[in-house]
Every structure is written in structure tokens, then in C-alpha cells.
Write a protein that holds these residues in place. Sequence first.
Motif: not given
Length: 282
Positions: A99-125
Motif C-alpha cells: 500500500x502506497x497511498x491510503x485515503x480515509x474519509x470520515x464524516x465525523x471528526x469527533x469520532x477520529x479525535x475521541x478514538x485517538x484519545x481513548x482507543x489509541x490501539x485501534x489506529x496504532x501507527x
Amino acid sequence: MDSNGWIDELHEGVRYGLTGRVLHQEQSSFQQVTIIESKRYGKGLLLDGCWMTAEGQERCYHESLVHPALCGAERIERVLIIGGGDGGTARECLRHGEVQHLDMVEIDGRVVELSQQYLPSLGGGAWSDRRMHLSVGDGIAWAAAAADASYDIVLVDGSDPAGPAEGLFNRSFFEHCRRILRPGGVFGTQSESPEAFRCVHLEMVKLLREVFGHADPLYGWVPMYPSGWWSWTFAATDGARYRQPKPERAAAVAASCEIWSPRWQRGAFEAVPAAIERELEG
Ligand code: SPD
């Protein structure tokens, strides 16, 4: 949460729940976002009261969505994920070195921010991977605006067909997903429960078969979701290539998967319940 510490998704007269506590809850611009901590599965995420993911069982979902597609496509240089704000789908995709390029398009920025804060192992690196390009916006509009044949892989990791995810289940959206796939590309989407959302599941598979000429559901499980029994459906521009994982790609990821392997995938594609098989053929 009720007074006994149960956090439940209510679906057609049945409760699907965990004991635990609410760590954070807010109304974003799109939906109610809830972060919980459970005894059994660790921290988890609900959107509008529906289970989305939890640390202790997310791999059942993300491995099932990602590896049939990424092990079967001709090339996997350019990947599009629509939804997937918790990061788990991106993490699994980026395990593939091609994989060289990954576009992720998520409608709700709060889902991203809260996942990064509380569920960091989901996205990991994935969040800091140079190949990852996150856009907060409408994935349906993104697919409609994308150039023909611009992705090798299109994955839809949305929630149930109500609220912001409703448009991820219709013909026009699926037609754009097909149009933007390169030859040899693979499309995959979560396709609801064959028990708790049987009608939606059947309609999705039938519609994808009309749009792509074929499509195959794969049956697995996500214990916290309604009925626990879940499905993902795959289609491709040139036949069912997602059913034949490329051995070198499969070997690179399978040893560290919790659920997915070529053998598991073979069984999961074959495990079409008899009544569903009849309905899909009818
Ligand atoms: N009923 C739940 C369907 C949720 C599908 N998406 C889950 C998000 C995990 N990344």
C-alpha cells in the motif's frame, strides 16, 4: 447506562450489552458519540447507542473487512476507506507493505479525535503513517468526485443504515465505488447481520450483485453487535478474485492475525446459511 452498570444497544426488542462505565459522551454535529470502558472487552465506542468497536474484539471486524480485499486485488497501491474513524481498518490495511497511498474519509471528526484519545490501539501507527491521508468530510461525495479507475481498493466501514451512514447503502453510491476501482480492484463493505438485519443484508448483497455482476458475502462474528453474527460483502471489477488470496500477501499478515487466515476465509465465504442462499438465488 442503567443503574446496574449495563451499557446496551437495543435492537428490535433485544438488548446487546456489556457491564462497564461511560468515560465520555457528547453530541457531535452528526451523532451521539459514547466512549465506554467494559470489564470484558476494554474500552469501546458507540454511535447513536449502537456498538461500533471495542479493544478486545475489534480484530474480528477489521481483519474480516480488510484482508479478503487486500490479499485478493491485483494491485493494492491506492486504497480508499469511507468511514472507519476509529482507525482499525486503516491499521489493518497499512500492514500490507504494497500500500502506497491510503485515503480515509470520515464524516465525523469527533469520532477520529475521541478514538485517538481513548482507543489509541485501534489506529496504532496508522495515524502517523506517511501513507495515511485523513480527510474529514462526506465519503459519498468523495466517491462521486473521484476520477474513474483511481483506486485499487475501496472499503466501506460505516455504521448502520440510519443517520450519516444511510447513503452508504444505495445503488448510486455502489455505482461510484465500482467506477473508481481500477481493473483488478476489489470493493468491500460491512453488510450487517444476517440475523438481526436480515433484510438490509439481503438487499445489499442483491444490489451489489446487480451493480458489479457478482458479489459474495463472508460470514463471521463480532460478539458485541446485534446477534453477534456479522457479514462483509466483496465485489470486484473482474470476478471473485477476493476469494483467492495471493499467498505472499496472505503469509505476510496471517501469522499475526487473530481471526483471518486463508483457511478461515475459505470457510467464511462458504458459510452461507441455507435460507439466505435460497433467497439470494431466488
Ligand atoms: N452495527 C454496527 C455496524 C458497525 C460497522 N462499523 C464499525 C466500525 C469499526 N471500525
